[in-house]
Design an enzyme around this catalytic site. Structure first.
Site, mmCIF file in Angstrom:
data_model
loop_
_atom_site.group_PDB
_atom_site.id
_atom_site.type_symbol
_atom_site.label_atom_id
_atom_site.label_comp_id
_atom_site.label_asym_id
_atom_site.label_seq_id
_atom_site.Cartn_x
_atom_site.Cartn_y
_atom_site.Cartn_z
ATOM 1 C CE1 TYR A 1 5.893 -13.850 -18.769
ATOM 2 C CE2 TYR A 1 4.045 -15.258 -19.403
ATOM 3 C CZ TYR A 1 4.547 -14.007 -19.096
ATOM 4 O OH TYR A 1 3.728 -12.923 -19.098
ATOM 5 C CG PHE B 1 -6.289 -2.296 5.823
ATOM 6 C CD1 PHE B 1 -5.613 -2.023 7.002
ATOM 7 C CD2 PHE B 1 -5.567 -2.392 4.654
ATOM 8 C CE1 PHE B 1 -4.232 -1.853 7.012
ATOM 9 C CE2 PHE B 1 -4.188 -2.224 4.652
ATOM 10 C CZ PHE B 1 -3.517 -1.965 5.831
ATOM 11 C CB THR B 2 -5.138 2.191 4.327
ATOM 12 O OG1 THR B 2 -4.266 1.053 4.367
ATOM 13 C CG2 THR B 2 -5.071 2.895 5.679
ATOM 14 C CG PHE C 1 -0.952 6.151 5.564
ATOM 15 C CD1 PHE C 1 -2.188 6.024 4.940
ATOM 16 C CD2 PHE C 1 -0.087 5.072 5.542
ATOM 17 C CE1 PHE C 1 -2.545 4.843 4.298
ATOM 18 C CE2 PHE C 1 -0.433 3.893 4.908
ATOM 19 C CZ PHE C 1 -1.658 3.784 4.278
ATOM 20 N NE ARG D 1 -2.099 2.636 9.901
ATOM 21 C CZ ARG D 1 -1.894 2.145 8.671
ATOM 22 N NH1 ARG D 1 -1.935 0.855 8.440
ATOM 23 N NH2 ARG D 1 -1.659 2.934 7.663
ATOM 24 C CG ASP E 1 -7.841 -8.546 4.501
ATOM 25 O OD1 ASP E 1 -6.898 -9.361 4.560
ATOM 26 O OD2 ASP E 1 -7.664 -7.317 4.463
ATOM 27 C CE LYS F 1 0.280 -7.042 5.902
ATOM 28 N NZ LYS F 1 0.284 -6.518 4.526
HETATM 29 N N1 F0G Z 1 -5.366 -6.150 4.394
HETATM 30 C C1 F0G Z 1 -4.810 -5.996 5.605
HETATM 31 C C2 F0G Z 1 -5.597 -6.350 6.823
HETATM 32 C C3 F0G Z 1 -3.512 -5.491 5.718
HETATM 33 O O1 F0G Z 1 -2.978 -5.349 6.923
HETATM 34 C C4 F0G Z 1 -2.800 -5.152 4.547
HETATM 35 C C5 F0G Z 1 -1.473 -4.570 4.618
HETATM 36 C C6 F0G Z 1 -3.423 -5.335 3.301
HETATM 37 C C7 F0G Z 1 -4.692 -5.856 3.277
HETATM 38 C C8 F0G Z 1 -2.739 -4.981 2.005
HETATM 39 O O2 F0G Z 1 -1.776 -5.907 1.690
HETATM 40 O O3 F0G Z 1 0.347 -4.577 1.756
HETATM 41 O O4 F0G Z 1 0.261 -6.840 0.710
HETATM 42 O O5 F0G Z 1 -0.817 -4.924 -0.400
HETATM 43 N N2 F0G Z 1 -0.989 -4.101 5.673
HETATM 44 C C9 F0G Z 1 0.333 -3.601 5.887
HETATM 45 C C10 F0G Z 1 0.443 -3.050 7.275
HETATM 46 C C11 F0G Z 1 0.824 -2.646 4.848
HETATM 47 O O6 F0G Z 1 1.484 -2.477 7.598
HETATM 48 O O7 F0G Z 1 -0.495 -3.213 8.070
HETATM 49 P P1 F0G Z 1 -0.427 -5.519 0.896
#
Ligand code: F0G
Length: 458
Positions: free
Chosen positions: A73, A125-126, A450, A383, A216, A259
């Site tokens: 843990y 970014f979303t 989305f 997108r 990021d 990624k």
């Molecule tokens: N920042 C970027 C540039 C991303 O592409 C993503 C995720 C995140 C942050 C968030 O990270 O998913 O680990 O919580 N992108 C994925 C995509 C979901 O399909 O582009 P996460």
């Protein structure tokens, strides 16, 4: 000079069979999924280009690392290996692991943003933007104009417009700007890199006003590879060296290790600021787990540490980005409208140019992703206006200039033959474009719509 091809710097040891439905079955599956590729079952997909997130193939070393998981843990050996790796490879001093990137975004947003603050960034970014808003901030896009133009061939479309940044500082005051959100390779712009020259200038400007940079770093090694290929003075530097230089110009970082870092789950918050570290260590136990695992198993942290090292190898990036460029070039040669230049993690189809007869209210990118799936079982991602969500104040749709469909390439998973099949399907769909009807949204979730929105054919 004679052309010499690249090839993957690995051979394949294990395979996973693919399933292919008939066209009739695909039509039914798409309708049942509400014309949203996120709602398809993976088993109904032939070639899955939904995302490069968590879809990479791990190496034999990473799998071997999984067996070395120390599932204590507290104080797992794998945490210390990961911490050392983040220091050695990335150069950040302090590490707080998280289950994925958005958990790190959540923490850094809550720690640094006060109600009424402004967060300038190189395109939204979303998840990043939503966490900034939920912490009381307002995102301001300060990316260069070229990033919003799919036809601009500028090689560093991830660059920040220094005039836009300076204007924001003059307008609202530096004390209302806790940090600049800087992403390496800008996802929503088509996977476009930022140049070192621009980043250095951003560092200089922010330093003058005491503004931090939150990096990021989800695809930092891919960005470094593009700098090596395209920016003057970097041809003789390794990807690993360039990654370190990028990071050294920033204060904090959020990472989705799903990624670049070649794992199926994982992320972290890294910082050079001991106060931010202290707060994040306090916060992580509330949302993720103890500060030495942050929602991850020991084995996940081990695979991540190994993946990080593999991700900065020149040979790896050459094949990874090379495969994306291969698909992009095939589509360009066929006259398909895509975002130029081709970025690092996917090829982005310009849905507005596919469907000039559809308005943004008819969701052209959502339509195109659905058509592509029905044609060949290839799964892509919208997108465009659906991803952009609604304006927090007016409640209207945000209408982004770019209405794109992303063909995202998982790392080390598909072959060049798969890319050929994808290209042929895209060409087919383009040839039939004028027959496509748009969609109407019949269900809209409150957050990140989305992912779960449902549509019907018009
Ligand atoms: N920042 C970027 C540039 C991303 O592409 C993503 C995720 C995140 C942050 C968030 O990270 O998913 O680990 O919580 N992108 C994925 C995509 C979901 O399909 O582009 P996460």
């Amino acid at each position: 000079m004679k052309k010499r091809s690249w090839a993957e710097p690995y051979k394949i040891k294990m395979v996973e069979p693919l399933n292919m439905l008939s066209k009739k079955e695909r039509e039914k599956a798409m309708e049942e999924a509400g014309y949203n590729t996120f709602l398809l079952r993976s088993e109904d997909v032939y070639i899955d280009l939904l995302t490069d997130s968590g879809t990479s193939a791990m190496s034999d070393r990473q799998w071997a690392g999984m067996m070395l998981g120390d599932e204590a843990y507290a104080g797992s050996r794998n945490f210390y290996h990961l911490e050392d790796t983040v220091r050695d490879v990335y150069g950040y001093k302090h590490l707080v692991p998280t289950h994925q990137g958005r958990a790190a975004e959540h923490m850094i947003s809550k720690i640094l943003i006060k109600e009424g603050d402004y967060i300038p960034g190189n395109m939204y970014f979303t998840t990043t933007k939503l966490h900034q808003e939920m912490a009381g901030g307002k995102f301001v896009d300060v990316i260069i104009d070229e990033a919003h133009d799919p036809n601009s061939e500028y090689p560093f479309k991830g660059d920040i417009d220094l005039d836009k940044l300076q204007n924001l500082i003059d307008e609202v005051g530096a004390d209302k700007i806790p940090y600049v959100a800087m992403a390496t390779t800008v996802n929503m712009a088509g996977g476009q890199p930022i140049s070192m020259k621009n980043l250095k200038a951003v560092r200089e400007l922010t330093k003058k006003y005491g503004i931090d940079i939150v990096h990021d770093m989800t695809r930092v090694a891919e960005n470094a590879y593009m700098i090596q290929q395209k920016e003057e003075g970097y041809q003789d530097k390794t990807v690993a060296e360039i990654v370190k230089e990028i990071n050294s110009l920033t204060d904090h970082a959020t990472m989705s290790a799903k990624k670049d870092a070649l794992v199926n789950i994982g992320g972290f918050l890294a910082t050079n600021d001991p106060r931010v570290f202290e707060e994040a260590r306090n916060m992580v136990v509330v949302y993720e787990g103890l500060h030495t695992y942050g929602g991850l198993a020991g084995r996940d942290m081990e695979a991540m540490a190994i993946g990080i090292k593999e991700s900065v190898m020149d040979e790896h990036q050459k094949a990874r980005v090379g495969q994306v460029q291969y698909l992009g070039q095939k589509l360009l040669d066929a006259g398909i409208p895509i975002v130029k230049p081709v970025g690092t993690h996917g090829v982005f189809l310009d849905a507005k140019a596919f469907y000039p007869h559809l308005t943004q209210d008819e969701f052209p990118a959502q339509t195109l992703a659905a058509e592509l799936y029905v044609d060949s079982g290839v799964r892509a991602m919208e997108r465009g206006v659906v991803s952009a969500g609604r304006n927090k104040e007016t409640g209207e749709h945000n209408y982004p200039k770019l209405e794109l469909v992303r063909l995202t390439i998982p790392r080390r998973v598909y072959t060049q033959a798969h890319m050929d099949v994808v290209a042929e399907s895209v060409i087919e769909v383009y040839e039939n474009a004028k027959n496509a009807r748009g969609l109407k949204m019949v269900y809209e979730p409150k957050y990140l719509r989305f992912f779960q929105a449902r549509f019907e054919k018009l």
